[in-house]
Design a protein around this motif. Structure first.
Motif, PDB file in Angstrom:
ATOM      1  N   ARG A  19     -48.545 -48.060  25.691  1.00  0.00           N
ATOM      2  CA  ARG A  19     -49.213 -49.362  25.696  1.00  0.00           C
ATOM      3  C   ARG A  19     -49.457 -49.783  24.251  1.00  0.00           C
ATOM      4  O   ARG A  19     -49.930 -48.979  23.443  1.00  0.00           O
ATOM      5  N   VAL A  20     -49.130 -51.029  23.939  1.00  0.00           N
ATOM      6  CA  VAL A  20     -49.340 -51.529  22.578  1.00  0.00           C
ATOM      7  C   VAL A  20     -50.186 -52.790  22.601  1.00  0.00           C
ATOM      8  O   VAL A  20     -50.173 -53.544  23.577  1.00  0.00           O
ATOM      9  N   THR A  21     -50.921 -52.996  21.531  1.00  0.00           N
ATOM     10  CA  THR A  21     -51.642 -54.243  21.313  1.00  0.00           C
ATOM     11  C   THR A  21     -50.906 -54.993  20.203  1.00  0.00           C
ATOM     12  O   THR A  21     -50.645 -54.432  19.135  1.00  0.00           O
ATOM     13  N   VAL A  22     -50.544 -56.235  20.487  1.00  0.00           N
ATOM     14  CA  VAL A  22     -49.775 -57.046  19.545  1.00  0.00           C
ATOM     15  C   VAL A  22     -50.603 -58.274  19.174  1.00  0.00           C
ATOM     16  O   VAL A  22     -51.066 -59.006  20.049  1.00  0.00           O
ATOM     17  N   VAL A  23     -50.815 -58.473  17.893  1.00  0.00           N
ATOM     18  CA  VAL A  23     -51.565 -59.629  17.402  1.00  0.00           C
ATOM     19  C   VAL A  23     -50.673 -60.417  16.451  1.00  0.00           C
ATOM     20  O   VAL A  23     -50.197 -59.887  15.456  1.00  0.00           O
ATOM     21  N   GLY A  24     -50.448 -61.667  16.811  1.00  0.00           N
ATOM     22  CA  GLY A  24     -49.597 -62.510  15.971  1.00  0.00           C
ATOM     23  C   GLY A  24     -48.211 -61.937  15.783  1.00  0.00           C
ATOM     24  O   GLY A  24     -47.604 -62.070  14.724  1.00  0.00           O
ATOM     25  N   GLY A  25     -47.693 -61.266  16.815  1.00  0.00           N
ATOM     26  CA  GLY A  25     -46.345 -60.706  16.749  1.00  0.00           C
ATOM     27  C   GLY A  25     -46.264 -59.359  16.060  1.00  0.00           C
ATOM     28  O   GLY A  25     -45.179 -58.807  15.899  1.00  0.00           O
ATOM     29  N   LYS A  26     -47.406 -58.787  15.681  1.00  0.00           N
ATOM     30  CA  LYS A  26     -47.418 -57.502  14.980  1.00  0.00           C
ATOM     31  C   LYS A  26     -48.177 -56.461  15.791  1.00  0.00           C
ATOM     32  O   LYS A  26     -49.244 -56.744  16.346  1.00  0.00           O
TER      33      LYS A  26
END
Length: 351
Positions: free
Chosen positions: A280-287
């Motif tokens: 599972r990943v958290t992506v903020v502003g494509g990062k």
């Protein structure tokens, strides 16, 4: 010999011309195939067809379990059209290697040609073909949901979570999301047989109601249905994670003149020789700002390998911002599964 009168010849020629015109008009098709388009009406889309709604990037279907191993399909799409199909998982080992090598390329080609799930099974590869089509349908469902989200946040999305295995059987949840809010929740799979029938019939409706009321996977377990509740919540979370940017699982953050979308994306389960891996990943502003393994091999020697390798893989994913990370020495299978699940998570963001 008697000559024909010039006036009579003219009359006969005119009558023949009129008859010919009438005959030609009577042969015109009853329905013009292009009439719907000419009138501005598009023909109805076939079931299981690739969505024509500007969908771009890679979409990975859920892994379909078959008698000989898992099959999982990834599609590359350009403006809603399938440009490439590939099996990121397929049966392997022994005779399966030969069947997979022969059948999968043909299935890939058939998908690109058909632009839908309506493809023929490959002779001699019945189980692989069935699993391929099931995963393909799942990928198309995700693409359709993404296309719907792009058309407007008020459109309904149907999101199906990954299967959560429990001690008493699999649990899988499907939700309908409208304008970022859960309007319907249902269990498409739940434990059954013997005592499980009673527990399922009692607990699942309450879990469905709780999911709609809460709008998230943070719901209480039903007393007496601990395992079913845990599986339900896990599958529900994975369904919400699949909501595209702008859907129910994204949150706007930031200040000033810009908005940064935060997405939590859960990859498909990758089966390895020593157990499943799921990222599972958290992506903020494509990062990528956070990566974690929600499933990893455990038991015996695997506990030590997992505790040593997974934190390093998590750090590598955040640093690289993609799935192109090095395997951890001594954890080859775990690393391969991690990267596969990570890639499927990023595919859901169009990354």
């Amino acid at each position: 010999m008697r000559k024909s009168h010039p006036v009579r010849r003219a009359v006969l020629a005119g009558a023949a011309t009129v008859s010919g015109i009438v005959l030609l008009l009577s042969l015109k098709p009853a329905s013009d195939p292009g009439s719907a388009q000419a009138a501005g009406q598009a023909p109805p889309a076939a079931a299981g067809q690739a969505p024509q709604g500007g969908v771009n990037g890679a979409v990975t279907g859920d892994a379909a379990q078959t008698q000989y191993g898992a099959v999982q399909v990834r599609l590359t799409m350009n403006n809603g059209r399938i440009t490439r199909a590939e099996a990121v998982q397929a049966p392997k080992g022994g005779r399966s290697d030969q069947i997979t090598a022969s059948s999968v390329p043909r299935l890939n080609q058939a998908v690109v040609a058909a632009q839908s799930v309506e493809i023929d099974a490959v002779s001699g590869a019945t189980y692989t073909s069935a699993g391929y089509k099931k995963s393909l349908q799942s990928a198309l469902d995700k693409a359709k949901a993404s296309a719907g989200a792009q058309q407007g946040s008020g459109d309904a999305q149907t999101l199906t979570g990954d299967v959560a295995q429990t001690q008493y059987g699999p649990v899988q949840v499907r939700v309908t999301v409208v304008g970022g809010k859960i309007t319907k929740a249902e269990a498409v799979q739940a434990p059954k047989g013997g005592r499980s029938d009673q527990i399922t019939s009692s607990s699942v409706p309450r879990l469905n109601q709780a999911a709609v009321a809460a709008g998230t996977a943070d719901i209480d377990a039903v007393s007496g249905a601990t395992y079913t509740s845990a599986g339900y919540k896990k599958s529900l979370q994975s369904a919400l994670d699949k909501a595209p940017a702008g859907g129910g699982s994204s949150q706007a953050a930031g200040s000033g003149g810009g908005r940064t979308e935060t997405q939590t994306l859960t990859g498909s389960v990758a089966q390895t020789q020593y157990g499943p891996v799921q990222v599972r990943v958290t992506v903020v502003g494509g990062k990528i700002t956070k990566a974690e393994a929600v499933q990893a091999p455990k038991g015996g020697r695997s506990d030590q390998i997992t505790s040593s390798s997974v934190p390093r893989l998590n750090q590598a994913a955040v640093a690289a911002g993609n799935a192109q990370i090095d395997a951890v020495s001594g954890a080859t299978y775990t690393s391969a599964g991690y990267k596969q699940s990570l890639q499927s998570a990023l595919d859901q963001a169009g990354g």
